[in-house]
Design a protein around this motif. Structure first.
Motif, short mmCIF file in Angstrom:
data_model
loop_
_atom_site.label_atom_id
_atom_site.label_comp_id
_atom_site.label_asym_id
_atom_site.label_seq_id
_atom_site.Cartn_x
_atom_site.Cartn_y
_atom_site.Cartn_z
N GLY A 42 -13.23 -22.34 11.34
CA GLY A 42 -13.42 -22.70 9.94
C GLY A 42 -14.49 -21.86 9.26
O GLY A 42 -14.98 -20.87 9.80
N LYS A 43 -14.89 -22.30 8.05
CA LYS A 43 -15.78 -21.50 7.21
C LYS A 43 -17.06 -22.22 6.83
O LYS A 43 -17.62 -22.01 5.75
N ASN A 44 -17.56 -23.09 7.72
CA ASN A 44 -18.82 -23.78 7.47
C ASN A 44 -19.96 -22.75 7.39
O ASN A 44 -20.22 -22.03 8.35
N ASN A 45 -20.61 -22.67 6.24
CA ASN A 45 -21.62 -21.63 6.03
C ASN A 45 -22.81 -21.75 6.98
O ASN A 45 -23.31 -20.74 7.48
N GLU A 72 -9.38 -22.61 10.44
CA GLU A 72 -9.33 -24.06 10.66
C GLU A 72 -7.89 -24.57 10.72
O GLU A 72 -7.65 -25.71 11.09
N ASN A 73 -6.93 -23.69 10.39
CA ASN A 73 -5.52 -24.05 10.49
C ASN A 73 -4.97 -23.88 11.91
O ASN A 73 -3.84 -24.26 12.19
N ILE A 74 -5.77 -23.31 12.81
CA ILE A 74 -5.33 -23.12 14.19
C ILE A 74 -5.08 -24.48 14.84
O ILE A 74 -5.76 -25.46 14.53
N SER A 75 -4.12 -24.52 15.74
CA SER A 75 -3.83 -25.80 16.40
C SER A 75 -4.85 -26.07 17.50
O SER A 75 -5.46 -25.15 18.05
N GLU A 76 -5.00 -27.34 17.82
CA GLU A 76 -5.92 -27.75 18.89
C GLU A 76 -5.51 -27.14 20.23
O GLU A 76 -6.35 -26.70 21.01
N ASN A 77 -4.21 -27.09 20.46
CA ASN A 77 -3.71 -26.54 21.72
C ASN A 77 -4.05 -25.06 21.87
O ASN A 77 -4.36 -24.59 22.97
N LYS A 78 -4.00 -24.32 20.77
CA LYS A 78 -4.34 -22.89 20.84
C LYS A 78 -5.83 -22.70 21.15
O LYS A 78 -6.20 -21.79 21.89
N VAL A 79 -6.66 -23.56 20.58
CA VAL A 79 -8.09 -23.49 20.89
C VAL A 79 -8.31 -23.78 22.37
O VAL A 79 -9.07 -23.08 23.06
N ILE A 92 -17.64 -13.79 31.44
CA ILE A 92 -18.18 -14.83 30.56
C ILE A 92 -18.76 -15.96 31.41
O ILE A 92 -18.06 -16.55 32.22
N HIS A 93 -20.03 -16.25 31.21
CA HIS A 93 -20.71 -17.28 32.01
C HIS A 93 -21.12 -18.49 31.20
O HIS A 93 -21.52 -19.52 31.75
N GLY A 94 -21.03 -18.34 29.88
CA GLY A 94 -21.33 -19.45 28.98
C GLY A 94 -20.34 -19.50 27.85
O GLY A 94 -19.96 -18.46 27.29
N ILE A 95 -19.88 -20.72 27.53
CA ILE A 95 -18.94 -20.91 26.43
C ILE A 95 -19.52 -21.97 25.50
O ILE A 95 -19.95 -23.03 25.94
N LEU A 96 -19.49 -21.67 24.20
CA LEU A 96 -20.02 -22.58 23.20
C LEU A 96 -19.03 -22.70 22.05
O LEU A 96 -18.57 -21.69 21.52
N VAL A 97 -18.68 -23.92 21.71
CA VAL A 97 -17.89 -24.17 20.52
C VAL A 97 -18.84 -24.68 19.44
O VAL A 97 -19.48 -25.72 19.62
N GLN A 98 -18.97 -23.94 18.35
CA GLN A 98 -19.93 -24.30 17.31
C GLN A 98 -19.52 -25.60 16.62
O GLN A 98 -18.40 -25.74 16.15
N LEU A 99 -20.45 -26.54 16.59
CA LEU A 99 -20.22 -27.82 15.94
C LEU A 99 -20.94 -27.86 14.61
O LEU A 99 -21.94 -27.16 14.42
N PRO A 100 -20.47 -28.67 13.64
CA PRO A 100 -19.32 -29.58 13.74
C PRO A 100 -18.00 -28.84 13.56
O PRO A 100 -17.93 -27.81 12.88
N LEU A 101 -16.95 -29.42 14.15
CA LEU A 101 -15.61 -28.88 13.99
C LEU A 101 -14.97 -29.46 12.72
O LEU A 101 -15.37 -30.53 12.26
N PRO A 102 -13.98 -28.78 12.16
CA PRO A 102 -13.22 -29.38 11.06
C PRO A 102 -12.66 -30.74 11.50
O PRO A 102 -12.38 -30.97 12.68
N LYS A 103 -12.51 -31.64 10.55
CA LYS A 103 -12.20 -33.05 10.84
C LYS A 103 -10.93 -33.27 11.65
O LYS A 103 -10.82 -34.26 12.37
N LYS A 104 -9.98 -32.36 11.54
CA LYS A 104 -8.70 -32.59 12.22
C LYS A 104 -8.80 -32.46 13.75
O LYS A 104 -7.92 -32.88 14.47
#
Length: 287
Positions: A42-45, A72-79, A92-104
């Motif tokens: 998504g595009k959270n500044n 943010e239109n990507i599907s959950e399964n693709k993520v 890759i030894h560390g993975i981080l998903v930046q929060l917050p995620l879009p509501k869906k």
């Protein structure tokens, strides 16, 4: 009495310098260089700024970093499929998903699909569970950064009354576990807490993370209390302030963190420490 300011920026720079030196040694010895993958959906500044800062920090210490900017239109399964590929990626030894995620998106479902061995944000149920059992592995970055700040001021916190204001999964709840591990008598306040000011008055250490600018007033706190401000709020005039009314606390507390320049830099530094730790534990020491 005026408080001593806990300079998180200065402390984080010293830690990052040590990390950089260790990476240089690893390079000379032909060892793996820690790799961090960050996923931004998504595009959270604010999230864009945080991700940019993490990329800069990785470059400074010599880490490999990969940023995945997803619609943010990507599907959950693709993520989840991207996460599964990263789980198998040996660079890759560390993975981080930046929060917050879009509501869906189902945040818990997404985070559970990161290998707990690469969960450098410390949010995977296994890592939270290990911390709960007093056997920490990868630890949540902001709480870990705060613990390091408290160690730097060399005040014995074992047995003191600690109050956390805010019960989020990102800060409040893991912070509670960290303080219990450190031997504090710990209270966590939230939106249903009654008589909050009474809890504030009794606290030797207050950590606040609620996203309300200048909320905590100095007239409520005990003289000599330690104040840790996790809040980052941008006012209409563009000024960035914390959840603490700084001056009224500054003239009454013993120690206080500024905003900016307090907890924030230590959060990024903890992320680097976690990534290096994961690289060493699950690669260098792999039998």
């Amino acid at each position: 009495m005026v408080a001593k300011i806990i300079n998180g920026l200065k402390i984080s720079k010293k830690i990052q310098k040590k990390i950089k030196n260790e990476i240089n040694i690893r390079k000379k010895n032909g060892l793996l260089i820690p790799g961090l993958a960050v996923i931004l959906i998504g595009k959270n500044n604010s999230s864009k700024i945080y991700v940019k800062n993490k990329k800069i920090a990785c470059k400074k210490v010599g880490f490999l970093s990969k940023i995945f900017k997803l619609s943010e239109n990507i599907s959950e399964n693709k993520v989840i499929n991207i996460l599964k590929k990263l789980n198998k990626n040996k660079l890759i030894h560390g993975i981080l998903v930046q929060l917050p995620l879009p509501k869906k998106f189902n945040t818990l479902k997404i985070l559970k699909n990161i290998s707990y061995k690469k969960d450098v944000d410390g949010f995977h149920p296994i890592n939270i569970g290990l911390l709960c059992q007093k056997n920490p592995n990868l630890r949540s970055c902001t709480p870990l950064g705060i613990i390091q700040l408290l160690k730097k001021i060399k005040i014995k916190i074992k047995g003191i009354n600690a109050l956390i204001i805010g019960a989020s999964n990102i800060v409040g709840r893991p912070m509670m576990l960290e303080l219990l591990l450190a031997g504090c008598t710990t209270t966590i306040a939230h939106r249903f807490t009654k008589n909050l000011k009474k809890h504030i008055k009794n606290a030797d250490l207050i950590i606040i993370a609620i996203g309300k600018p200048n909320f905590l007033h100095g007239k409520w706190i005990k003289k000599g209390a330690i104040i840790i401000d996790v809040g980052i709020n941008r006012l209409k005039n563009g000024k960035i302030v914390g959840d603490v009314d700084f001056y009224s606390n500054y003239i009454k507390a013993s120690y206080i963190t500024p905003v900016p320049g307090g907890v924030g830099p230590m959060t990024v530094t903890s992320l680097l420490q976690n990534t290096l730790y994961a690289c060493k534990k699950y690669n260098d020491l792999k039998k």
